[in-house]
Structure formats: structure tokens, C-alpha cells
Design a protein around this motif. Structure first.
Motif, mmCIF file in Angstrom:
data_model
loop_
_atom_site.group_PDB
_atom_site.id
_atom_site.type_symbol
_atom_site.label_atom_id
_atom_site.label_comp_id
_atom_site.label_asym_id
_atom_site.label_seq_id
_atom_site.Cartn_x
_atom_site.Cartn_y
_atom_site.Cartn_z
ATOM 1 N N UNK B 101 46.258 51.861 46.795
ATOM 2 C CA UNK B 101 47.246 52.343 45.825
ATOM 3 C C UNK B 101 48.416 51.376 45.638
ATOM 4 N N UNK B 102 48.695 50.512 46.637
ATOM 5 C CA UNK B 102 49.878 49.666 46.520
ATOM 6 C C UNK B 102 49.635 48.423 45.664
ATOM 7 N N UNK B 104 48.919 46.148 42.315
ATOM 8 C CA UNK B 104 49.261 46.212 40.901
ATOM 9 C C UNK B 104 48.155 45.561 40.073
ATOM 10 N N UNK B 105 48.222 45.770 38.781
ATOM 11 C CA UNK B 105 47.286 45.124 37.861
ATOM 12 C C UNK B 105 47.398 43.605 37.999
ATOM 13 N N UNK B 106 48.625 43.109 38.130
ATOM 14 C CA UNK B 106 48.833 41.657 38.224
ATOM 15 C C UNK B 106 48.180 41.098 39.503
ATOM 16 N N UNK B 107 48.262 41.847 40.597
ATOM 17 C CA UNK B 107 47.636 41.400 41.841
ATOM 18 C C UNK B 107 46.121 41.277 41.650
ATOM 19 N N UNK B 108 45.544 42.250 40.958
ATOM 20 C CA UNK B 108 44.093 42.194 40.738
ATOM 21 C C UNK B 108 43.722 41.056 39.783
ATOM 22 N N UNK B 109 44.631 40.741 38.863
ATOM 23 C CA UNK B 109 44.376 39.602 37.977
ATOM 24 C C UNK B 109 44.383 38.287 38.766
ATOM 25 N N UNK B 110 45.270 38.184 39.752
ATOM 26 C CA UNK B 110 45.288 37.006 40.620
ATOM 27 C C UNK B 110 43.964 36.863 41.361
#
Lengths: 342, 342
Positions: B101-102, B104-110
Motif C-alpha cells: 500500500x505504501x 506510489x504510481x511513480x515508484x512503480x514507473x521507476x
């Protein structure tokens, strides 16, 4: 508790050996099975289909009410269902497990027993995998492979205007089975002396705990000489899957409320929970039935098939995707698929 | 924090669309890529190899010091390494993610940016996957497929007495990189003002954070006309992998301590940590180099290859699996592979 074996006593290699001993390969395309860096397959002239599905503890399953053997069976079945939805025959799976510290060797053997049973029933070889620890719960990731004659794979994107829309089996049962199991879990947590009230609910509970992939229908459609024009399996709910077919095929659809197939027990259980049965049928997921379209010319071949119901027809994209009520009103269908992040 | 997008704002389908947009397929065998129930592949006369590897947060990686882009790259590379170890060419992967849950969309994009880069470098198509929530940390499960000419796959079980034992690159670096990163993490936790002391340690840190699969060596061996008799990739450690080859091939082995390849930075870092460098080389995992055997007759073809070191020879099973020291003493090699359940 001395009859249970902690995982660390076997170690990673020991556990893998224990779980995977006596695995037999029966598919002619399996050249090298488990035990090397990779499996080796030889599909010959056929095309290969590949699909993957992950089941996460407390997101997709709750071990309070889901026996590990059923869970193992279901983990394989939901992957086989994706292969079926391509009009392909499943042939091999690879299985990765992340296992929490509280699990025992015996628990993992139960899980594997269910996976082996599913492999036998669907005639699939277990040819590889990875087994590791998890700091949280159990995660099961399975990739399934299947074979299909060149050009015979059925996609989501190839439905045509005027095609008939069909579903296999009946819908909504798995969702209502889950409601029942959740209710009994709450009752048990409130009072552990409570006996579960699941009498007369075998069907809907079974739909939730041990779904089957509809490989039987794939084989029967071949025998009938019916080639679906588009197909998808119903994991998220009929409405959501129909929207996938319509958006990917750039078409619209009408489906008819009074044609939607449901079991009597599903309808009774919906009433018991004061839930609208149409909503349960349309948006309840996890039935793993097939949603497919066929040409009008195939109507006679399938109209009397006991496991297939014609529920509507494909329309122009401009018409939208609609549910038509018995009184003739048409309501747009909206995506209500599971959102695990919600 | 308003520049970060929480996962629930996109939902499951939205996230999948975002991560997978503009994926391009370049392999001739990819007929249908991402976006249906399954991908469709057409290998023609070739055999297919299939392998799967799972990476679990806080078991296989620690996001305190592992950038998500590197993690994505590594997750693909370790799977490609298994395909390389079969003497096959990687062609497709499917990727399943369970996301805490912690994130973010940006983390997954990385993470996806790293996976895409690896797909480009190894010329692999990302053809499918599953994305779901996790109640714990991040779990990455990748299944890789590759192609190999019929009969050219190299197994672990086919080493022959008198074959030469070879390794690619150098060993122990990834393990010492991990020791360094763990030390700096502890220093940071004790005092967040501390600056990490990693100067001059790029090589070993890079070996841990962003390993490469040795596809270059697979291609070069083909050009040299050398067909390994047995092969495995070194994920758990040289000793453990050599034992796999020897037990599956029913042979013994002698390897020579003074032939074991290590980088100068690896040796210096071992000294700094007061660790025996031979133990680091023998039992340190995650270098993802290849361990393989070749016929004696191929000696001239490989002896001057800059990335291949001959470290010993295959013996009769009765001789055991041994490390020979410079003074001529021989010690049995024991399995010291990772046990994540320990």
C-alpha cells in the motif's frame, strides 16, 4: 505440535525436493521438466499461449476459510482458465511460492496436493518454479502455457457486429459463496463456539473455494465445429469482461437481464443477503466461466447446449454496452471489476 | 507529497495501462503481446525454454539501498540468466507484481523503467503479467521464455569425466557489495547524518545492485564453435552450483583455489571485512556468472578468452567434489547455498 515440520528444518532445497518428488510429465511437448535452470518444451508446429496469475494471501484468499488443498487447486484452475479463454489446450505450468514463516512443510504439501490434482485433471505438467521465504503471507504466482493450432487462438478484440454473446455455466455463485464465508468468519470471530451455517450452500461455497476452468466447453465447441469470434474468462465479473471485449473489438453490445444464467442457490443466497441478484450476476467475480461471441450462423449448433446460454448480441460501437431489462429499458453497463488498491 | 500519485487513484486497470503503454514487441516469435487473456507465441522449429524467479522485499532486496530502477533491471536479468544457462536466447517475459500500500504510481514507473531497459538490452518482449495489491511488501515474479535449436539446450546433468570446468567473469563481488550496503545501512540507522562510505567501491556495489546476465558469453561460445557439455548460472554461489552439476551429472570435480577469478576490489573489500576471500568467492551468491563444462578438445578455443577462466576438471563420482589449495591439499566442497528459511 511435534507432528508439524518447520520449514527451516528442511531448508529451501529440501522443501523443493519434497514438494516436487515423483512429478510425472505426460505432455508430449515437455522435453525437460523440473530440476534444471529452465524447462525445455517442443511445441512443433503449434503456437504457444502464455499467461500468468498471482494469488496473494488476504487479498485473493483467506486461509481462515480456504483449505490449502482447495487453494492449490484454484491457483492452477484460474491460470488454466486464461489458457481456455484463448481457445488453447493447457500443457505446462511453472509455480513460484513465497512462504511466510508460520507455514509448515505439511501445509505446503497440502497446497501442492491441490496443485497436483488440478494438474492431473487438466492434463498439465508442472515443469518448474521457485520457492522462497516471505516476510508476510503466502504468495502463489503461476505461469501457464498452452498450445493452439496456428491461427486458431481466440482474442478479445475480434467480436463482430451481430455476433451472439454467450456465457458458460451460471454466474454470481462464487461472489455469494464469498459473502457466506465472510459472514461465518465474522460470526466465528465474535464467538468461537458458533457452528458455521453453511447447510444447503454447498454449491455457492464450492464455486468460491474450488472453481473449475471450462476446458470441457473448449473441447465441446471444437467437436461442434464452433469457433468463437472473441473470448475472455470471467474473473472480474460479466460486466467488466464484456466491456473488455467491446472496447478491444470496438463494438457495442446488448445483453438481456432475463437471459442471465444463475443457479437457484445463488438467487436464494442473494435474497438472504438482501443483495440485488442482477448486480451479483453482473459484477460478482471469480466464477471463471467463459464469455464468448459466435457468428449468428452458429446459433443452431449451440442453442440446446446445456452449459451455454446466449445472453445477447454485439451491436455497433455507437450503441454502447447495455443491459436490457424485461420491460425493455436499457441501462449502460459500467466497469465494476475488483480494485484491490481501493 | 502532492507530486506522488497513490495507487488507488488509478485503480488496477489504470495502473496496468500506465505501466504497459507503448510496449513494443521486437521478437519475430511474438504474435500477440500484452492485453489479452494470454500472449501468443510462434517458435517454429525451435524448442522453448521456460524459467521463473521470484524476488521478495526484505528477503531478496532491501529498498533502503536498492533503487527501484536497478531492482527492475535485476529482476529481468536474473531470469534472463536462467535462460542463458540453458544455452538459449531469451525472447519473452511475463511479469507479476504484488504491490504494498505504501508504493506510489511513480515508484512503480521507476521499477518498470528498469524492466524496460533490461528488455531492450536483452532484446526481450514483455508480453503479459498480473498486477495486484499486497498486504506486505513488494513481490516481483517473472517468467522468462527463450528459444534454442532442437537438441542444443545445455542441461546440468550432462558433464563428463575429464571435461574442463569454466566460469565467466569474476566471483564474490555481489556478496561483498551486499556486505558494504548492509554496513552503510546500519551506520545510517544509527546516525542519519552519516554519509555513506562507498567511494572506490563502485564495482562490487554495482555487482550487487545491477547484475548482468552473461548473454554475451553465450553468443561468443556459439561464434567460437564451443558447445558446453553442462551449464548452470551462479545465483547461490560457485560451490553450491558445482555440486548441482556434479550430483545431476553423477561425476566428481576438482577446482583449483589459485584459478578462482576475483576482482581486486572484491579481494580488498573481503580484507576490509576480515572475511576469507576464498569463502566469498566459493559461497557468495548473486554474481549471475555462468559455470559450465567443455570437452578437453575445446581448450585451445577458450584458453585466451578474456571473460572465461578454466578453474578445474570433472572427475569420477567417487573422487568427490573438491577444492585444491595451492599447497596441493584437497578439501570437500559443501553446499552453502542461501537458505531463506533459516
Amino acid at each position: 505440535m511435534s507432528e508439524y515440520t518447520p520449514l527451516e528444518s528442511l531448508g529451501e532445497f529440501g522443501l523443493i525436493r519434497r514438494l516436487q518428488e515423483n512429478l510425472e510429465n505426460t505432455q508430449p511437448s515437455t522435453v525437460v521438466g523440473i530440476g534444471d535452470d529452465a524447462a525445455v518444451l517442443e511445441p512443433g508446429q503449434k503456437q504457444i499461449v502464455v499467461s500468468t496469475d498471482m494469488l496473494v494471501e488476504n487479498v485473493h484468499f483467506d486461509l481462515t476459510f480456504c483449505p490449502l488443498k482447495h487453494l492449490g487447486y484454484k491457483a492452477v484452475a484460474v491460470n488454466v482458465s486464461d489458457i481456455a479463454a484463448m481457445n488453447a489446450i493447457p500443457t505446462q505450468i511453472v509455480v513460484s511460492l513465497a512462504i511466510g514463516a508460520r507455514y509448515t512443510v505439511e501445509a505446503m504439501e497440502e497446497l501442492y496436493a491441490g496443485m497436483r490434482l488440478a494438474c492431473e485433471n487438466y492434463k498439465v505438467d508442472l515443469v518448474g518454479g521457485d520457492t522462497t521465504a516471505s516476510r508476510g503471507g503466502l504468495v502463489i504466482s503461476i505461469t501457464a502455457l498452452g498450445e493452439v493450432e496456428k491461427g486458431k487462438a481466440v482474442l478479445r478484440s475480434t467480436a463482430q457486429v451481430n455476433d451472439l454473446i454467450c456465457v458458460t455455466g451460471d454466474l454470481g455463485g462464487a461472489y455469494l459463496g464469498l459473502q457466506l464465508l465472510e459472514r461465518e468468519k465474522q460470526a466465528y470471530l465474535a464467538d468461537p463456539e458458533t457452528q458455521p451455517e453453511l447447510e444447503g450452500k454447498d454449491y455457492v461455497v464450492g464455486r468460491q473455494l474450488r472453481p473449475e476452468a471450462r476446458m470441457d466447453v473448449i473441447h465441446e465447441l471444437r467437436e461442434l465445429g464452433v469457433h468463437p469470434t472473441a473470448m475472455i474468462d470471467i474473473s472480474d465479473g460479466l460486466g467488466s469482461e464484456l466491456l473488455h471485449i467491446c472496447s478491444q473489438s470496438r463494438v457495442g453490445a446488448n445483453i438481456y437481464q432475463d437471459k442471465l444464467p444463475a443457479d437457484q442457490q445463488t438467487l436464494e443466497t442473494a435474497e438472504e443477503f438482501k443483495l440485488d441478484p442482477v448486480t451479483c450476476i453482473l459484477n460478482g467475480g471469480e466464477d471463471y466461466e467463459l464469455l464468448f461471441t459466435v457468428k449468428m450462423a452458429d446459433y443452431e449448433k449451440i442453442r440446446n447446449h446445456p452449459d451455454i446460454t446466449i445472453i445477447g448480441n454485439i451491436t455497433d460501437a455507437g450503441e454502447g454496452v447495455k443491459l436490457v431489462t424485461p420491460s425493455g429499458n436499457a441501462f449502460p453497463i459500467k466497469a465494476q471489476g475488483w480494485n484491490h488498491f481501493g
